[in-house]
Write a protein that holds these residues in place. Structure first.
Motif, PDB file in Angstrom:
ATOM      1  N   VAL A 159       4.546   1.952  11.809  1.00  0.00           N
ATOM      2  CA  VAL A 159       4.105   1.892  10.489  1.00  0.00           C
ATOM      3  C   VAL A 159       3.975   3.456  10.173  1.00  0.00           C
ATOM      4  O   VAL A 159       3.872   4.480  10.839  1.00  0.00           O
ATOM      5  CB  VAL A 159       2.694   1.283  10.491  1.00  0.00           C
ATOM      6  N   TYR A 160       4.452   3.598   8.857  1.00  0.00           N
ATOM      7  CA  TYR A 160       4.302   5.151   8.115  1.00  0.00           C
ATOM      8  C   TYR A 160       2.961   4.892   7.361  1.00  0.00           C
ATOM      9  O   TYR A 160       2.546   3.915   6.560  1.00  0.00           O
ATOM     10  CB  TYR A 160       5.311   5.238   7.190  1.00  0.00           C
ATOM     11  N   LEU A 161       2.200   6.136   7.243  1.00  0.00           N
ATOM     12  CA  LEU A 161       1.142   6.298   6.363  1.00  0.00           C
ATOM     13  C   LEU A 161       1.438   7.507   5.301  1.00  0.00           C
ATOM     14  O   LEU A 161       1.677   8.500   5.882  1.00  0.00           O
ATOM     15  CB  LEU A 161      -0.178   6.535   7.152  1.00  0.00           C
ATOM     16  N   GLU A 162       1.242   7.181   4.212  1.00  0.00           N
ATOM     17  CA  GLU A 162       1.379   8.177   3.155  1.00  0.00           C
ATOM     18  C   GLU A 162       0.158   8.361   2.379  1.00  0.00           C
ATOM     19  O   GLU A 162      -0.512   7.210   1.861  1.00  0.00           O
ATOM     20  CB  GLU A 162       2.637   7.745   2.264  1.00  0.00           C
ATOM     21  N   HIS A 163      -0.337   9.662   2.293  1.00  0.00           N
ATOM     22  CA  HIS A 163      -1.612   9.839   1.299  1.00  0.00           C
ATOM     23  C   HIS A 163      -1.345  10.300   0.018  1.00  0.00           C
ATOM     24  O   HIS A 163      -0.691  11.470   0.011  1.00  0.00           O
ATOM     25  CB  HIS A 163      -2.621  10.814   2.119  1.00  0.00           C
TER      26      HIS A 163
END
Length: 308
Positions: A244-248
């Motif tokens: 999973v990628y997490l972008e803020h």
């Protein structure tokens, strides 16, 4: 070429002749003499080489291949006094030597260790440019700093804002008011934040997210390269065990540059078919609860929570 003919120390072109017959004492050609007049270049007081104004000369830059035992008088992480070391004993115990070297060299554009007259001292970029800025602030044609409205000489930023935001990309919101002041949209960005696991991130929000992942024992990589049709992207976090990628997304839609980047990235991520979890500044008010919910609800191979 005649030995008496001088050449520019920067490019090797013939020295500019003032009034057609008097060579400049500094040896600069016409092009670089004009750059000097516009204050685009300056001469290093230590090695006499010319370099771009506002940047460190190569002779002032230091790259560390091992942890130094001299040249520092305080820990660069916590400001505790040291006897020459870049890190205090407590900070040294928290990280590996490799991580400490990364932190040290990442800070090198802000602090450069240098010996002067046999004594060790720390020189910051603010100090290296203090004379130039002070001279400007004494100018009779003084302007106001765009960010704080203090006196800034002939520059667009005052000495304090120049030292704080130098070498950074500033995202500004322009509001038409009587005072015409700018709003700095990335005030939380200070360039270097050290997380509990030793990662060095670029904002307070990224630090809070990294600390959450570390405390919950979720393996994660910071800004791992993601290649999409030969183009390289760097989502903020990658969680390999979950794939999973997490972008803020740190700014609201009023920032046009931020919106442009976001609207460009999202179709690319969708094209790649990755799983993406998004967070926003409002999520940072309660990081634990927000990430607990998002990590429990995400759907595989979908871009989740883009509009929340």
């Amino acid at each position: 070429m005649d030995k008496d003919i001088k050449v520019c120390p920067i490019c090797g072109e013939p020295t500019y002749l003032v009034y057609g017959k008097h060579p400049r004492k500094d040896g600069l050609c016409y092009k670089h003499s004009q750059m000097l007049f516009r204050k685009e270049i300056e001469q290093c007081p230590d090695c006499s080489k010319w370099h771009e104004t506002g940047k460190l000369c190569d002779c002032r830059k230091t790259h560390f291949n091992e942890l130094p035992s001299t040249g520092f008088n305080k820990c660069i992480l916590c400001d505790t006094k040291t006897t020459g070391y870049a890190f205090c004993n407590d900070c040294w115990k928290k990280y590996t030597n490799e991580d400490l070297l990364k932190i040290l060299n990442a800070n090198n554009h802000l602090e450069t260790a240098k010996a002067i007259d046999g004594k060790n001292a720390i020189h910051t970029e603010k100090e290296l440019n203090e004379n130039t800025i002070e001279e400007t602030n004494n100018s009779t044609n003084s302007k106001k700093c765009l960010l704080c409205n203090n006196e800034s000489g002939e520059f667009v930023f005052c000495k304090s804002c120049f030292a704080k935001y130098r070498n950074k990309t500033l995202l500004l919101k322009i509001t038409v008011t009587k005072d015409q002041q700018l709003e700095l949209l990335d005030e939380s960005y200070e360039g270097l934040y050290v997380c509990k696991d030793g990662h060095v991130v670029k904002s307070k929000s990224e630090r809070d997210i990294d600390n959450y992942l570390f405390e919950h024992k979720i393996a994660h990589a910071y800004e791992k390269a993601l290649v999409i049709n030969g183009e390289i992207f760097h989502p903020d976090f990658y969680l390999p065990e979950l794939d999973v990628y997490l972008e803020h997304w740190g700014y609201d839609e009023s920032n046009l540059e931020y919106t442009r980047r976001k609207e460009y990235k999202i179709p690319k991520y969708r094209e790649k078919g990755i799983t993406l979890i998004s967070t926003y500044e409002k999520d940072m008010k309660d990081v634990d609860t927000s990430l607990d919910i998002k990590l429990a609800k995400y759907k595989k191979d979908e871009l989740n929570y883009l509009d929340e």
